[in-house]
Design a protein around this motif. Sequence first.
Motif, mmCIF file in Angstrom:
data_model
loop_
_atom_site.group_PDB
_atom_site.id
_atom_site.type_symbol
_atom_site.label_atom_id
_atom_site.label_comp_id
_atom_site.label_asym_id
_atom_site.label_seq_id
_atom_site.Cartn_x
_atom_site.Cartn_y
_atom_site.Cartn_z
ATOM 1 N N TYR A 166 70.522 -35.648 31.517
ATOM 2 C CA TYR A 166 70.105 -35.381 30.397
ATOM 3 C C TYR A 166 68.827 -34.364 30.342
ATOM 4 O O TYR A 166 68.127 -34.534 31.419
ATOM 5 C CB TYR A 166 69.136 -37.117 30.173
ATOM 6 C CG TYR A 166 68.181 -37.406 29.147
ATOM 7 C CD1 TYR A 166 68.973 -38.613 27.758
ATOM 8 C CD2 TYR A 166 67.237 -37.475 28.196
ATOM 9 C CE1 TYR A 166 68.849 -38.685 27.047
ATOM 10 C CE2 TYR A 166 66.802 -37.650 27.214
ATOM 11 C CZ TYR A 166 67.726 -38.454 26.562
ATOM 12 O OH TYR A 166 67.238 -38.822 25.057
ATOM 13 N N MET A 167 68.694 -34.140 28.504
ATOM 14 C CA MET A 167 67.604 -32.859 28.211
ATOM 15 C C MET A 167 66.925 -33.363 27.619
ATOM 16 O O MET A 167 67.338 -33.544 26.487
ATOM 17 C CB MET A 167 68.692 -31.284 28.928
ATOM 18 C CG MET A 167 67.413 -30.372 28.461
ATOM 19 S SD MET A 167 68.331 -28.844 28.341
ATOM 20 C CE MET A 167 67.242 -27.332 27.910
ATOM 21 N N ALA A 168 66.009 -33.413 27.299
ATOM 22 C CA ALA A 168 64.774 -33.254 26.580
ATOM 23 C C ALA A 168 63.610 -31.864 26.398
ATOM 24 O O ALA A 168 63.399 -31.319 27.561
ATOM 25 C CB ALA A 168 64.186 -34.285 26.452
ATOM 26 N N VAL A 169 62.506 -31.878 25.312
ATOM 27 C CA VAL A 169 62.087 -30.960 25.171
ATOM 28 C C VAL A 169 60.797 -31.068 24.573
ATOM 29 O O VAL A 169 61.177 -31.841 23.203
ATOM 30 C CB VAL A 169 62.678 -29.138 25.350
ATOM 31 C CG1 VAL A 169 62.502 -29.080 23.482
ATOM 32 C CG2 VAL A 169 61.460 -28.445 25.052
ATOM 33 N N GLY A 170 59.652 -30.935 25.063
ATOM 34 C CA GLY A 170 58.363 -30.710 24.134
ATOM 35 C C GLY A 170 57.310 -30.172 23.973
ATOM 36 O O GLY A 170 57.777 -28.158 25.102
ATOM 37 N N GLY A 171 56.941 -29.560 22.513
ATOM 38 C CA GLY A 171 56.150 -28.607 21.825
ATOM 39 C C GLY A 171 57.884 -27.779 21.494
ATOM 40 O O GLY A 171 56.825 -26.808 21.345
ATOM 41 N N VAL A 172 58.343 -28.126 21.431
ATOM 42 C CA VAL A 172 59.505 -27.791 20.394
ATOM 43 C C VAL A 172 59.921 -28.744 19.422
ATOM 44 O O VAL A 172 61.272 -29.226 20.150
ATOM 45 C CB VAL A 172 60.593 -26.665 21.084
ATOM 46 C CG1 VAL A 172 61.260 -26.452 20.201
ATOM 47 C CG2 VAL A 172 59.822 -25.960 22.177
ATOM 48 N N PRO A 173 59.778 -28.786 17.824
ATOM 49 C CA PRO A 173 60.180 -27.362 17.451
ATOM 50 C C PRO A 173 58.619 -27.665 16.924
ATOM 51 O O PRO A 173 57.903 -26.346 16.710
ATOM 52 C CB PRO A 173 60.652 -26.760 16.023
ATOM 53 C CG PRO A 173 61.330 -28.673 15.660
ATOM 54 C CD PRO A 173 61.326 -29.217 17.141
ATOM 55 N N ALA A 174 57.966 -28.750 16.901
ATOM 56 C CA ALA A 174 56.998 -28.498 16.342
ATOM 57 C C ALA A 174 55.768 -28.188 17.521
ATOM 58 O O ALA A 174 55.789 -28.288 18.984
ATOM 59 C CB ALA A 174 56.201 -30.068 16.474
ATOM 60 N N THR A 175 54.615 -27.241 17.316
ATOM 61 C CA THR A 175 54.089 -26.918 19.333
ATOM 62 C C THR A 175 52.721 -27.441 19.020
ATOM 63 O O THR A 175 52.019 -27.665 17.922
ATOM 64 C CB THR A 175 53.755 -25.220 18.612
ATOM 65 O OG1 THR A 175 52.736 -25.441 17.149
ATOM 66 C CG2 THR A 175 54.710 -24.640 18.404
ATOM 67 N N ASP A 176 52.435 -27.803 19.933
ATOM 68 C CA ASP A 176 50.724 -29.212 20.193
ATOM 69 C C ASP A 176 50.592 -28.412 21.855
ATOM 70 O O ASP A 176 51.275 -27.429 22.572
ATOM 71 C CB ASP A 176 51.202 -30.274 20.475
ATOM 72 C CG ASP A 176 52.364 -30.577 21.028
ATOM 73 O OD1 ASP A 176 51.853 -30.536 21.835
ATOM 74 O OD2 ASP A 176 53.230 -31.412 20.950
ATOM 75 N N ARG A 177 49.201 -29.307 22.239
ATOM 76 C CA ARG A 177 49.316 -28.898 23.588
ATOM 77 C C ARG A 177 49.562 -29.860 24.539
ATOM 78 O O ARG A 177 48.592 -30.121 25.549
ATOM 79 C CB ARG A 177 47.282 -28.694 23.874
ATOM 80 C CG ARG A 177 47.223 -26.950 22.719
ATOM 81 C CD ARG A 177 45.563 -26.672 22.190
ATOM 82 N NE ARG A 177 44.906 -26.779 23.375
ATOM 83 C CZ ARG A 177 43.464 -27.560 23.523
ATOM 84 N NH1 ARG A 177 43.099 -27.103 22.448
ATOM 85 N NH2 ARG A 177 42.776 -27.708 24.482
ATOM 86 N N ARG A 178 49.977 -31.114 23.659
ATOM 87 C CA ARG A 178 49.767 -32.282 24.210
ATOM 88 C C ARG A 178 51.606 -32.148 25.107
ATOM 89 O O ARG A 178 51.708 -34.095 26.318
ATOM 90 C CB ARG A 178 50.140 -33.689 23.957
ATOM 91 C CG ARG A 178 51.085 -33.692 22.086
ATOM 92 C CD ARG A 178 50.781 -34.717 21.854
ATOM 93 N NE ARG A 178 51.968 -35.304 20.304
ATOM 94 C CZ ARG A 178 51.515 -34.219 19.409
ATOM 95 N NH1 ARG A 178 49.838 -34.106 18.890
ATOM 96 N NH2 ARG A 178 52.094 -34.091 18.537
ATOM 97 N N HIS A 179 52.421 -31.176 25.358
ATOM 98 C CA HIS A 179 53.307 -31.647 25.877
ATOM 99 C C HIS A 179 53.418 -31.884 27.370
ATOM 100 O O HIS A 179 54.363 -32.353 27.378
ATOM 101 C CB HIS A 179 54.564 -30.517 25.379
ATOM 102 C CG HIS A 179 53.947 -29.586 25.476
ATOM 103 N ND1 HIS A 179 54.460 -28.639 26.425
ATOM 104 C CD2 HIS A 179 53.355 -28.675 24.634
ATOM 105 C CE1 HIS A 179 53.430 -27.550 26.452
ATOM 106 N NE2 HIS A 179 53.207 -27.593 25.178
ATOM 107 N N PRO A 180 53.057 -31.212 27.344
ATOM 108 C CA PRO A 180 52.667 -31.628 29.569
ATOM 109 C C PRO A 180 52.794 -32.836 29.872
ATOM 110 O O PRO A 180 53.414 -33.659 30.407
ATOM 111 C CB PRO A 180 52.076 -31.066 29.858
ATOM 112 C CG PRO A 180 51.838 -29.459 29.437
ATOM 113 C CD PRO A 180 51.218 -29.843 27.914
ATOM 114 N N ILE A 181 51.508 -33.503 29.111
ATOM 115 C CA ILE A 181 51.521 -34.898 28.865
ATOM 116 C C ILE A 181 52.147 -35.511 28.670
ATOM 117 O O ILE A 181 52.789 -36.505 29.269
ATOM 118 C CB ILE A 181 49.948 -34.942 29.079
ATOM 119 C CG1 ILE A 181 49.013 -34.552 29.453
ATOM 120 C CG2 ILE A 181 49.572 -36.589 29.022
ATOM 121 C CD1 ILE A 181 47.479 -34.722 28.573
#
Length: 334
Positions: A166-181
């Motif tokens: 299973y693969m997911a991504v944060g910060g794409v397509p909407a960019t932000d600073r919270r995606h690692p958390i």
Amino acid sequence: MADPPCRFYCGLPLITDEGYALGTLCVLDFEPRELSFEQIESLRRLSRQVLSQLELRRKLIEYDQTIRELDQARREAAAEKARAEELLDNILPAPIADELKKNGKVQPKYTRSATILFADFQGFTLLAERMEPAALVGLLDRYFTAFDDIVARYGLEKLKTVGDAYMAVGGVPATDRRHPIDACLVALEMQATVARIKSQSEKMRLPALELRVGIHTGPVISGVVGNRRFTFDIWGDAVNIASFMEARGVAGRINVSETVAGHVKALFELEPRGSIEAKHERSHEMFFLNRLKSEFSRNPDGGLPNEDFAAQYNRLAGFGTARVLDYATASPEE
């Protein structure tokens, strides 16, 4: 008493330009008559007018039928378009789907910082050899459906599943600073969900799986490929490193890169693993993500953020409180 006999009859056939006979225009009388040339011509003109009216009526009926058919076709086309757009919205992130519908294509995008999450199940291949196909798909569907809900709740984008991965991504397509958390919160909730399903399955002596998760943050390129089946995907060395984190992980644990650890260490308990060598003589510092720090958790296992977490989250992410307060007041799933 019998009707008086007809003593005069004059008939003019009503024949269309295509040669179809529609009937006859008749003139009857009970007295014998002899029509003049003018009267005969008048009857001819009358027959043409009758024929024209009949033709006009036929064309109006045909036109009305055509209008109904066009309306039906329009409704069906609109319904088909709505179904296609709904399907597109289901397989692509909303901004990407909107861009594709508007422009017919999606411009590739470079994102300086995104967080990629890979997860797979230990022992799935052996389990797949022993289980019935329907049972195997049902088991995967149970896990992946739960993962989809978790990923959506924390604002990540599911990219794809390949087998049991299973693969997911944060910060794409909407960019932000919270995606690692957010990615770390997703991983912890995935871990808790798998543990809960495993506990339920073991009580019923059913097969269960253990999850292995890898997370990395770095630059990626995103875009849509294909013209028959659109696929939104990301590429870049960060994707390879995230995959490496997952591959070098341990069942039941969450393995994160040094980059992720640097972003989230203020909020989460991390366990250093040291440096592990990858291809081309590269090595990567790795950490196990264990739980939220106790001061930021509402429950002993570190799974639910509290309001102190929300405040710290705000500071690290650099935005308002609305969304993180949802995290802080969320209830655990049954």
